[in-house]
Write a protein that holds these residues in place. Structure first.
Motif, PDB file in Angstrom:
ATOM      1  N   LEU A 158       0.828  -1.202   0.000  1.00 21.98           N
ATOM      2  CA  LEU A 158       0.000   0.000   0.000  1.00 21.98           C
ATOM      3  C   LEU A 158       0.865   1.255   0.000  1.00 21.98           C
ATOM      4  O   LEU A 158       1.926   1.304   0.622  1.00 21.98           O
ATOM      5  CB  LEU A 158      -0.913   0.026   1.228  1.00 21.98           C
ATOM      6  N   ASP A 159       0.384   2.268  -0.709  1.00 24.85           N
ATOM      7  CA  ASP A 159       1.033   3.576  -0.711  1.00 24.85           C
ATOM      8  C   ASP A 159       0.620   4.322   0.557  1.00 24.85           C
ATOM      9  O   ASP A 159      -0.578   4.504   0.796  1.00 24.85           O
ATOM     10  CB  ASP A 159       0.607   4.353  -1.957  1.00 24.85           C
ATOM     11  N   PRO A 160       1.560   4.754   1.376  1.00 21.30           N
ATOM     12  CA  PRO A 160       1.191   5.375   2.663  1.00 21.30           C
ATOM     13  C   PRO A 160       0.455   6.703   2.525  1.00 21.30           C
ATOM     14  O   PRO A 160      -0.294   7.074   3.425  1.00 21.30           O
ATOM     15  CB  PRO A 160       2.547   5.567   3.366  1.00 21.30           C
ATOM     16  N   LEU A 161       0.649   7.430   1.427  1.00 18.12           N
ATOM     17  CA  LEU A 161      -0.010   8.727   1.273  1.00 18.12           C
ATOM     18  C   LEU A 161      -1.468   8.572   0.869  1.00 18.12           C
ATOM     19  O   LEU A 161      -2.371   9.145   1.489  1.00 18.12           O
ATOM     20  CB  LEU A 161       0.725   9.587   0.243  1.00 18.12           C
ATOM     21  N   THR A 162      -1.727   7.796  -0.172  1.00 19.42           N
ATOM     22  CA  THR A 162      -3.073   7.711  -0.737  1.00 19.42           C
ATOM     23  C   THR A 162      -3.883   6.528  -0.213  1.00 19.42           C
ATOM     24  O   THR A 162      -5.111   6.507  -0.350  1.00 19.42           O
ATOM     25  CB  THR A 162      -3.000   7.602  -2.265  1.00 19.42           C
ATOM     26  N   GLY A 163      -3.208   5.520   0.352  1.00 15.85           N
ATOM     27  CA  GLY A 163      -3.902   4.315   0.772  1.00 15.85           C
ATOM     28  C   GLY A 163      -4.211   3.359  -0.359  1.00 15.85           C
ATOM     29  O   GLY A 163      -4.795   2.298  -0.143  1.00 15.85           O
ATOM     30  N   VAL A 209      -3.644  17.228  -3.204  1.00 16.19           N
ATOM     31  CA  VAL A 209      -4.124  17.037  -4.574  1.00 16.19           C
ATOM     32  C   VAL A 209      -4.016  15.571  -4.976  1.00 16.19           C
ATOM     33  O   VAL A 209      -4.943  14.986  -5.562  1.00 16.19           O
ATOM     34  CB  VAL A 209      -3.341  17.929  -5.558  1.00 16.19           C
ATOM     35  N   LEU A 210      -2.888  14.939  -4.654  1.00 15.18           N
ATOM     36  CA  LEU A 210      -2.709  13.522  -4.985  1.00 15.18           C
ATOM     37  C   LEU A 210      -3.746  12.663  -4.270  1.00 15.18           C
ATOM     38  O   LEU A 210      -4.296  11.718  -4.861  1.00 15.18           O
ATOM     39  CB  LEU A 210      -1.303  13.064  -4.601  1.00 15.18           C
ATOM     40  N   ILE A 211      -4.031  12.978  -3.018  1.00 17.49           N
ATOM     41  CA  ILE A 211      -5.033  12.220  -2.268  1.00 17.49           C
ATOM     42  C   ILE A 211      -6.419  12.390  -2.889  1.00 17.49           C
ATOM     43  O   ILE A 211      -7.176  11.417  -3.044  1.00 17.49           O
ATOM     44  CB  ILE A 211      -5.041  12.669  -0.793  1.00 17.49           C
ATOM     45  N   ALA A 212      -6.743  13.620  -3.273  1.00 15.90           N
ATOM     46  CA  ALA A 212      -8.044  13.880  -3.888  1.00 15.90           C
ATOM     47  C   ALA A 212      -8.175  13.146  -5.221  1.00 15.90           C
ATOM     48  O   ALA A 212      -9.235  12.571  -5.532  1.00 15.90           O
ATOM     49  CB  ALA A 212      -8.239  15.384  -4.084  1.00 15.90           C
ATOM     50  N   ILE A 213      -7.113  13.169  -6.030  1.00 20.69           N
ATOM     51  CA  ILE A 213      -7.152  12.466  -7.317  1.00 20.69           C
ATOM     52  C   ILE A 213      -7.276  10.965  -7.090  1.00 20.69           C
ATOM     53  O   ILE A 213      -8.031  10.273  -7.794  1.00 20.69           O
ATOM     54  CB  ILE A 213      -5.892  12.804  -8.143  1.00 20.69           C
ATOM     55  N   ALA A 214      -6.551  10.445  -6.107  1.00 20.55           N
ATOM     56  CA  ALA A 214      -6.616   9.009  -5.809  1.00 20.55           C
ATOM     57  C   ALA A 214      -8.045   8.594  -5.468  1.00 20.55           C
ATOM     58  O   ALA A 214      -8.539   7.564  -5.944  1.00 20.55           O
ATOM     59  CB  ALA A 214      -5.673   8.680  -4.662  1.00 20.55           C
ATOM     60  N   ARG A 215      -8.714   9.379  -4.656  1.00 19.20           N
ATOM     61  CA  ARG A 215     -10.106   9.068  -4.288  1.00 19.20           C
ATOM     62  C   ARG A 215     -11.021   9.142  -5.496  1.00 19.20           C
ATOM     63  O   ARG A 215     -11.910   8.296  -5.671  1.00 19.20           O
ATOM     64  CB  ARG A 215     -10.574  10.038  -3.209  1.00 19.20           C
TER      65      ARG A 215
END
Length: 312
Positions: A158-163, A209-215
């Motif tokens: 798992l990627d720790p930033l985005t999950g 931004v990366l988290i929002a895009i991942a979701r």
């Protein structure tokens, strides 16, 4: 005593003293063994292969009802996925083919829960024909260790930033599809001008931004699909059992969803775009070939001005 009658009183007293000393020594040794095993979770057991009787001498973290008093009852508790391997190890040792019996396996409780055990034993007595009479061994509950291993294995993928799945998790997923011979579509997604965005607004905003895009990319996917962070500002989407037309519909919708995203920074609402390269697995290809084609499609999207989907 010369006629086989009752021994003299002094000899009887001597035998009684020797018996008492032997019993005291046995109790002392048992006390030392219990102290050594206390807290280890190790249970000592004995089996009699010819009768099937099983005896456990100390229970540690187990309850008496947890232990099967007969081989058939123990066999019934074995997890069906582990049973054959355990029996192969057990009977190989009884036949004298291995120096000991050892296995790690699952047992099932009446409520359906799983208990993992490490189990080891050795035949300590055989008859004149070489048949096993008694096997002595030990087992230990390793359920918590197995759960911890599973958590670590999951975290490693798992990627720790985005999950999301990381590169390793994505590659494992693709390899599993290749082994099954399944088909899939592959989309490589790159955040446009992300380095400039980071330099201008800071890494904290960039991470948001990366988290929002991942979701946004992962939310509408089915159980047959996987979205992961390929590295940096790049994502990978695997769409199971999708042809180009079906995959294109999904990817176009995701592309538009990212365009609508905004992230607040003070009084400012920030947005960004992505470039996407889309391709579909062809019969006989391995995942490396599909990845290369998706990467080339992504490169085309960048060269044509970004913020678009290119297909190969």
């Amino acid at each position: 005593m010369t006629d086989g009658s009752t021994p003299p009183a002094d000899q009887m007293q001597q035998l009684q003293a020797q018996l008492a000393a032997a019993l005291a020594e046995v109790a002392h040794l048992k006390e030392k063994l219990d102290a050594a095993l206390d807290g280890t979770g190790i249970c000592i057991w004995q089996g009699r292969p010819q009768s099937g009787d099983l005896t456990v001498f100390n229970y540690q973290n187990f309850e008496i009802g947890d232990m099967a008093p007969h081989f058939g009852l123990w066999l019934a508790k074995l997890h069906p996925h582990d049973k054959q391997a355990v029996l192969d190890n057990y009977y190989a040792h009884l036949a004298g083919k291995t120096p000991c019996y050892e296995a790690v396996y699952r047992t099932l409780t009446p409520d359906g829960s799983v208990c993992w055990l490490w189990d080891r034993g050795r035949v300590v007595e055989r008859d004149d024909a070489g048949q096993p009479l008694r096997i002595l061994g030990a087992h230990r509950d390793i359920t918590l260790e197995k759960e911890h291993e599973a958590q670590l294995a999951m975290q490693a993928r798992l990627d720790p930033l985005t999950g999301l799945a990381n590169r390793r998790g994505l590659l494992d997923f693709l390899k599993s599809i290749d082994r099954r011979g399944g088909s899939y579509a592959l989309a490589m997604v790159d955040v446009d001008h992300f380095k400039q965005f980071n330099d201008l607004h800071g890494h904290d905003i960039g991470d948001r931004v990366l988290i929002a895009i991942a979701r946004s990319l992962s939310a509408p996917l089915s159980d047959y699909d996987l979205c992961g962070r390929w590295g940096g500002e790049e994502f990978l989407l695997v769409l199971g059992n999708a042809d180009m037309a079906a995959a294109n519909d999904v990817i176009v919708q995701l592309h538009q969803a990212v365009q609508r995203l905004t992230v607040s920074s003070g009084e400012q609402d920030l947005s960004t775009t992505v470039s996407i390269g889309l391709t579909v697995h062809q019969p006989g290809e391995n995942f490396d070939e599909v990845l290369l084609r998706a990467d080339r499609a992504l490169l085309s999207a960048k060269r044509k001005g970004r913020n678009m989907v290119c297909r190969r």
